[in-house]
Design an enzyme around this catalytic site. Sequence first.
Site: not given
Length: 384
Positions: A364, A131
């Site tokens: 994603e 992240s």
Amino acid sequence: MALDNETFDMMKDAVIRFVREKLVPAEDIVEDTDDVPEEIIDDMRKLGLFGLSIPEEYGGIGLSMSQECEIVHELCRAALAFRSVIGTTVGIGSQGLVMTGTEAQKQEYLPRLASGEIISSFCLTEPEAGSDAASLRTVAIRDGDDYVLNGTKRYITNALRAGMLTVMARTNPDKKGASGISTFLVDPKTPGVTIAKADQKMGQRGTKTSDVIFEDVRIPASALMGGEEGQGFYTAMKVLDRGRLHLSAVSTGISERILEEALAYASERKQFGTIIGEFQLVQALLADSQTELYAGTSMTLDAAGKYDRKEDISMHAACCKMFTTEAAGRIADRAVQIHGGAGYMSEYKVERFYRDVRLLRLYEGTTQIQQLVIARNMMKSAAN
Ligand code: COS
């Protein structure tokens, strides 16, 4: 960039037929072999699926984002492994090059990507940088006319199939954040590149992810994407914004398929003397899923339209990605519920899809990252 309506409709019909006649019947083979048959990949090449997002002047089809979302939605009415074969080439693996590559770089790669001769992969994630993408540690240090690349990338989709890697690396290790990151276009056959064996995953059998290791990999300075250092993170963020719309269409496509499976089961399974679809509690499950599917499809097309009109879609793409992927989880869960005990059995496809869609909320950008992007954008506009 868009295909005219008539040609687009023909292409969409061809994809719908391909899904029905070729992909759905091959789903069990993909599940059993953990791979997509080469003849199907060949059919995808012939249909032009690798070139959906690549401009026509480089041999692609040059769809608008709205058109890409429609095609991807249809393609994802079959097991997600099929879309995954083209996914990185259509999306995150090539779009940085389309957006910022030099003319020479575009000429070198885009025609081959568009035809499916080579597949691309997007190498951002690392063991210690998921992240927090800006904390990546892979380095590319300038040495004469070359850069020397060292580091490890993780969970890289299609690395095992790739003929081109889009690699984010730190060209300036003194700059810790986003501005020290650059992007390189790397041939995986370059000495020092190792593609590790395929990861074993919870679902999405047939998709291939693996580590990519760079050990003193010497690449020419001409491989620096756009010819400019320090742009890598910003481009990656723009590519991910766009990628999140693509993934929203992935989510609505597979959601529609899952709901079809649930509806078919509810229409034929009998209990208490009638089909279970007659029971209001089952109807509530169907109705909630249909509503979420409609909402997700509508918002994805709305945001894709904004993208085509060149509006800033960072926040909208995050909204779509969060909603459609979370909805896909709920729709799959309800489909299992409608199937009852059968929903837990591998013989019924909802068991498999339930596992497959779990990934959508992770890659994603996790749902939590989407929340962060949405709220940050809101705060930014409130401050202006
Ligand atoms: N488009 C263009 N530039 C962007 C951008 C966007 N969508 N989002 C951020 N930036 C820019 C910022 O403007 C900032 O610029 P400056 O360096 O000039 O200040 C820079 O990028 C850093 O932005 P920010 O401070 O917001 O970065 P953070 O490190 O806080 O992280 C998030 C931003 C969390 C949004 C980012 O790291 C992210 O998306 N993480 C998830 C990564 C991901 O999706 N991984 C999946 C792997 S690929 S399958």
